[in-house]
Design an enzyme around this catalytic site. Structure first.
Site, PDB file in Angstrom:
ATOM      1  N   ASP A 187     -53.147   4.911   3.822  1.00 22.84           N
ATOM      2  CA  ASP A 187     -51.863   4.866   3.451  1.00 22.84           C
ATOM      3  C   ASP A 187     -51.192   3.445   4.093  1.00 22.84           C
ATOM      4  OD1 ASP A 187     -52.326   7.251   2.210  1.00 22.84           O
ATOM      5  OD2 ASP A 187     -50.793   8.429   3.188  1.00 22.84           O
ATOM      6  N   ASP A 188     -50.008   3.171   3.316  1.00 23.42           N
ATOM      7  CA  ASP A 188     -49.096   2.518   3.803  1.00 23.42           C
ATOM      8  C   ASP A 188     -49.352   0.960   3.617  1.00 23.42           C
ATOM      9  OD1 ASP A 188     -47.787   4.704   4.584  1.00 23.42           O
ATOM     10  OD2 ASP A 188     -48.107   4.224   6.856  1.00 23.42           O
ATOM     11  N   HIS A 232     -47.453   5.141  -3.250  1.00 20.67           N
ATOM     12  CA  HIS A 232     -46.948   5.657  -1.987  1.00 20.67           C
ATOM     13  C   HIS A 232     -45.594   5.548  -1.849  1.00 20.67           C
ATOM     14  CE1 HIS A 232     -47.475   7.868   1.605  1.00 20.67           C
ATOM     15  NE2 HIS A 232     -47.504   7.088   2.445  1.00 20.67           N
ATOM     16  N   HIS A 243     -41.494   3.896   1.702  1.00 28.11           N
ATOM     17  CA  HIS A 243     -41.759   4.901   2.528  1.00 28.11           C
ATOM     18  C   HIS A 243     -40.576   5.814   3.031  1.00 28.11           C
ATOM     19  CE1 HIS A 243     -44.305   7.377   5.645  1.00 28.11           C
ATOM     20  NE2 HIS A 243     -45.220   6.614   4.716  1.00 28.11           N
ATOM     21  N   HIS A 252     -54.665   5.458   7.932  1.00 33.31           N
ATOM     22  CA  HIS A 252     -53.986   4.169   7.519  1.00 33.31           C
ATOM     23  C   HIS A 252     -54.184   2.800   7.707  1.00 33.31           C
ATOM     24  CE1 HIS A 252     -51.531   7.853   8.426  1.00 33.31           C
ATOM     25  NE2 HIS A 252     -50.601   7.477   7.679  1.00 33.31           N
TER      26      HIS A 252
END
Length: 283
Positions: free
Chosen positions: A105-106, A156, A160, A250
């Site tokens: 993620d991210d 995603h 965020h 991540h």
């Protein structure tokens, strides 16, 4: 999403996600037919076709030479029908057999994503990358590298945020802008999305489905964002390994050097243990 220092208390948010319950897999999701087999079988067989997800490259742009064994002879891609509105995200994919899904993620982040891609490429496996739109917009070449290697690109959000605190218009902007960025760079919009912090709500399920995406959560959280030590991350993955498990790590949002090194250690061990590291394929 630039730094973990901007995040709310993650453990509190996970309680929100867990309150949704565990989603059951459905037959419209299957193992990617092109994914790398388990290590004992890798020496045999023909080169696999392309993975599910965005196209391997932009029209007229030849794939990198290193990718030809993974993408040669692949059929034309298509976009599945719009999915139903879910009430829970997928957390585990038991229909995938003796397989594990790795997800990150991210990102993409120029400091850590290239090393993660290199490790996945070394072992000829695919993963899911749930990208933040602002990071994808800032690193389009890395986004292309992910797609060129056959990885699945997921949405995603743009920045965020904590989704349940947003209006419907804000959620649509967060998801829509990210899908548009991915489609502009790769030629196809994401088919999967993951709520930041695992905090979903009815609006996000409805808007995600309207944008053609299925919601994906995770089974095993490495908690690598807490930088607990490389050995701890490795142990969490190996202890949680089981058929159908989705592992969360991540590649951005803070110092991810432990995540990079942990992948180098646990990935070959998963393969040696007979797991097929795969990605889901929407049919």
């Amino acid at each position: 999403m630039r730094s973990d220092h901007l995040r709310p208390d993650r453990r509190t948010l996970l309680k929100v996600a867990l309150g949704l319950g565990t989603a059951t897999a459905v037959h419209l999701i299957a193992a990617d037919p092109a994914s790398t087999p388990t290590r004992p079988a890798r020496a045999a067989g023909t080169p696999p076709a392309a993975a599910a997800g965005p196209p391997a490259g932009l029209p007229g742009r030849p794939p990198a030479y290193r990718l030809q064994p993974m993408t040669a002879g692949s059929p034309p891609r298509f976009r599945p029908a719009r999915p139903p509105v879910r009430t829970r995200p997928f957390e585990k994919l038991p229909d995938l057999g003796h397989s594990i899904v790795l997800s990150f993620d991210d990102g993409p982040d120029a400091r850590y994503t290239p090393d993660i891609l290199a490790t996945l490429r070394k072992h000829q496996v695919r993963a899911m990358f749930f990208v933040c739109g602002e990071m994808a917009d800032a690193n389009p070449d890395l986004l292309r590298a992910m797609a060129d290697d056959g990885h699945v690109i997921g949405n995603h959000s743009w920045s965020h945020p904590l989704v349940p605190g947003l209006s419907r218009a804000a959620i649509r902007s967060e998801l829509g802008r990210t899908s548009e960025t991915v489609e502009t760079v790769l030629g196809a919009a994401p088919l999967w999305y993951r709520a930041p912090y695992g905090a979903w709500n009815r609006n996000s399920f409805e808007i995600g489905a309207d944008l053609g995406m299925e919601p994906m959560a995770w089974t095993v959280d490495t908690l690598d964002w807490t930088t607990p030590g490389t050995g701890t991350i490795v142990r969490r993955v190996l202890d949680g390994a089981a058929p159908g498990v989705v592992v969360l790590s991540h590649d951005a949002g803070g110092n991810r050097s432990q995540s990079v090194e942990a992948l180098r250690r646990y990935l070959p061990r998963l393969l040696d243990d007979g797991y097929r590291v795969t990605v889901p394929h929407r049919v």
